[in-house]
Design an enzyme around this catalytic site. Structure first.
Site, PDB file in Angstrom:
ATOM      1  N   GLU A   1       0.824  -1.210   0.000  1.00 56.73           N
ATOM      2  CA  GLU A   1       0.000   0.000   0.000  1.00 56.73           C
ATOM      3  C   GLU A   1       0.856   1.258   0.000  1.00 56.73           C
ATOM      4  O   GLU A   1       0.348   2.352  -0.122  1.00 56.73           O
ATOM      5  CB  GLU A   1      -0.932   0.005   1.215  1.00 56.73           C
ATOM      6  CG  GLU A   1      -2.041  -1.003   1.136  1.00 56.73           C
ATOM      7  CD  GLU A   1      -3.012  -0.728   0.012  1.00 56.73           C
ATOM      8  OE1 GLU A   1      -3.222   0.453  -0.330  1.00 56.73           O
ATOM      9  OE2 GLU A   1      -3.535  -1.699  -0.550  1.00 56.73           O
ATOM     10  N   GLY A   2       2.119   1.113   0.119  1.00 62.84           N
ATOM     11  CA  GLY A   2       3.002   2.264   0.207  1.00 62.84           C
ATOM     12  C   GLY A   2       3.428   2.426   1.650  1.00 62.84           C
ATOM     13  O   GLY A   2       2.634   2.226   2.560  1.00 62.84           O
TER      14      GLY A   2
END
Length: 97
Positions: free
Chosen positions: A77-78
């Site tokens: 997701e980062g």
């Protein structure tokens, strides 16, 4: 931090999802959710593993798998740090990126 943190993260995720479903995507809400939830989940799972001692890292229990999964989600997701930068810039009135 445990149950309250998880409930707070759940509500934040639902709010971001509802906003997107209504056609007004909020980059800030999504980033806040993606930055807050994995960190909270990791903290709760790590605490549970510590309480169980050596059994907490056992392959027989799901805790070890959940811990790996939450780390992978954070990476996919980062990074949580990047998500916090997006939220911070948004709150300061600047575009992130």
């Amino acid at each position: 931090c445990g149950v309250r943190g998880l409930e707070r993260g759940r509500r934040l995720g639902y709010l971001a999802q509802t906003t997107v479903d209504q056609g007004a995507p909020s980059r800030t809400l999504s980033a806040a959710s993606k930055g807050y939830v994995p960190e909270t989940v990791e903290r709760v799972i790590r605490h549970c593993m510590q309480l169980l001692g050596p059994e907490g890292a056992s392959k027989e229990l799901l805790l070890e798998k959940w811990y790996r999964d939450c780390k992978i989600i954070d990476i996919f997701e980062g990074s949580g740090q990047v998500q916090r930068i997006v939220v911070g810039r948004s709150l300061l009135g600047r575009l992130a990126g």
